[in-house]
Design an enzyme around this catalytic site. Structure first.
Site, short mmCIF file in Angstrom:
data_model
loop_
_atom_site.label_atom_id
_atom_site.label_comp_id
_atom_site.label_asym_id
_atom_site.label_seq_id
_atom_site.Cartn_x
_atom_site.Cartn_y
_atom_site.Cartn_z
CE1 TYR A 27 -3.78 2.49 0.63
CE2 TYR A 27 -2.11 3.59 1.95
CZ TYR A 27 -3.31 3.61 1.30
OH TYR A 27 -4.07 4.76 1.29
CE1 TYR A 28 5.75 1.48 -1.06
CE2 TYR A 28 4.59 -0.09 -2.45
CZ TYR A 28 5.67 0.24 -1.65
OH TYR A 28 6.65 -0.69 -1.42
CB VAL A 57 4.14 -7.69 2.81
CG1 VAL A 57 3.60 -8.76 3.76
CG2 VAL A 57 3.38 -7.71 1.50
CD GLU A 58 6.46 -4.19 -1.71
OE1 GLU A 58 6.39 -3.09 -2.31
OE2 GLU A 58 6.71 -5.26 -2.28
CG ASN A 59 3.02 2.03 4.23
OD1 ASN A 59 3.28 2.44 5.35
ND2 ASN A 59 2.40 2.77 3.32
#
Length: 485
Positions: free
Chosen positions: A324-325, A383-385
């Site tokens: 999530y960006y 798992v990504e931000n």
């Protein structure tokens, strides 16, 4: 039953950590028998705001193979994690990491992708990485395929466009499950599988020069093969290591309607459906009905084997992970048809944006956590931000208060979502140490808590330097998300 209490803190076993990818950190691209990957033939972008990862045709591929340098292909050098892994993991442990997400380079294990025998030197490298993580009691979270498949499979089969790649992948996954299965509880199959609709970087299939409809046909067929491979890998893991868990991974692009006009609301719903199609298959075990109309209107015909549906339905994932960006805005075209998509859209006037034009929306994270929990009722894992920024090293220090502000706001919204009833397993920010940018292959776009002394041309000492955010995240983890000051 009505309950008058609700969770107001992060769970005691919440997994705090960071995430990386082999092709962005490892380097050592020709070391110890490793084969060339699809990530290592995509040249760096000329425009830092324009992603270049899917612009590959036969001519550019031939030029990349002939070029044996790292100059135009920075992912070949990474940040030399291959030789610095012990010191880097020690820094992660100093921050207090509970989990570290990394990927295995398929071509380090099977240089050509479909070799009969695994490369022992490659297997031994990940043994050493796991040894270091175990030393500090850091849980590994391993991505099996993170935008880098052995290039030989592109040359031989045109990547995932050919069904025969499924057996090559499951041979690889069986090998690593047997080797590392007792040491790894959490696995992911394909990183951001939905971005395969963009092309080469995720499918390994060259489709430049095709019409739009021909591209869509090839990409969705390749993605079907990946969905089947993901289900088969999940089956393998459950049989070989019953205590381990398999997750899927989505590039989550929450989409807002540009106006309350119902046609805009419907356009946003359509964009969200196409984003969530992939997790629908991996969690629910079948193709959702809404895709039938899309496939028909686009002239897409998915070729399936008789047992594909059974494979998908019998082997759903255990948890859902996502990156999530940003969020995006979409609207209907004048004829009422949707023009938005999962990757880009209109600007949101209520949001600020990063130097790379990525709109910053912490509340959107809470919204998407709630929507995904409501949709799937399976544990979620961010798992990504993270925030890509130009960091300045001054007097041996990096004062990155802007990164702290960004992460604080997102963690606050994670806590709100937990209070809403969302079951959240953990958070691995991207990426805890500066690495080569996936989208542009530059070094100047830095995400880390740890500064790496290397510039866009690969010059520098590779010295690791703690940023201000390093000490802030250390405090966050120690307090289990309570101290965000």
């Amino acid at each position: 039953m009505y309950l008058d209490n609700y969770p107001q803190k992060f769970p005691a076993d919440f997994l705090w950590g960071g995430a990386t990818a082999a092709n962005q950190i490892e380097g050592a691209w020709k070391t110890a028998g490793k084969g060339l990957t699809t990530a290592e033939v995509v040249s760096k972008a000329e425009n830092r705001k324009k992603m270049s990862m899917d612009q590959v045709d036969q001519a550019s591929l031939a030029a990349a193979i002939a070029d044996q340098t790292t100059t135009n292909y920075p992912k070949r050098r990474g940040i030399d994690f291959y030789h610095h892994y012990a010191a880097d993991i020690k820094l992660f442990a100093e921050m207090g990491f509970k989990v570290f997400r990394f990927s295995i380079a398929w071509s380090r294990i099977f240089p050509n992708g479909d070799d009969q025998t695994a490369n022992e030197a490659g297997l031994a490298f990940y043994d050493r990485v796991l040894d270091e993580l175990a030393k500090y009691q850091i849980e590994p979270l391993i991505t099996l395929s993170h935008y880098e498949m052995p290039l030989a499979l592109t040359q031989k089969y045109n990547g995932w466009a050919d069904r025969r790649v499924i057996s090559a992948f499951t041979h690889y996954t069986e090998t690593v499950f047997k080797r590392y299965g007792k040491r790894v509880k959490y696995w992911l199959t394909f990183n951001e599988i939905n971005t395969g609709t963009w092309g080469f970087h995720a499918t390994g299939a060259i489709d430049q020069g095709l019409t739009k409809n021909e591209q869509l046909q090839l990409r969705y067929q390749a993605l079907h093969h990946q969905l089947v491979a993901s289900a088969l890998a999940t089956k393998q893991l459950h049989q070989l290591v019953p205590t381990a868990q398999m997750g899927c991974m989505l590039a989550r692009m929450q989409t807002y309607p540009a106006t309350p006009n119902p046609v805009d609301v419907q356009a946003a719903q359509d964009a969200d459906q196409k984003n969530l199609f992939f997790t629908d298959v991996q969690v629910r075990g079948e193709y959702p009905g809404f895709m039938n109309r899309y496939f028909a209107e686009q002239g897409i015909k998915i070729t399936m084997q008789p047992d594909d549906q059974q494979i998908l339905s019998e082997n759903p994932v255990d948890f859902v992970s996502f990156s999530y960006y940003m969020t995006t805005v979409t609207q209907a075209a004048q004829d009422g048809t949707a023009v938005g998509n999962m990757a880009t859209g209109g600007r949101n006037p209520y949001l600020q944006e990063s130097a790379w034009g990525w709109q910053i929306d912490p509340i959107g994270l809470r919204i998407t956590l709630n929507e995904m929990w409501d949709r799937y009722q399976k544990p979620l894992f961010i798992v990504e931000n993270g925030l890509g920024a130009v960091d300045k090293l001054e007097d041996g220090k990096v004062h990155d208060s802007y990164r702290i502000d960004y992460l604080r706001q997102h963690i606050e919204q994670m806590k709100e979502a937990i209070s809403d009833g969302v079951k959240l397993l953990g958070y691995t920010m991207w990426g805890p140490i500066d690495l080569i940018s996936f989208s542009t292959s530059e070094m100047s776009k830095r995400y880390g808590f740890i500064y790496v002394d290397q510039d866009d041309q690969g010059h520098g000492s590779l010295k690791r330097i703690r940023k201000d955010s390093f000490y802030w995240y250390q405090k966050v983890i120690k307090s289990n998300g309570e101290d965000l000051s």
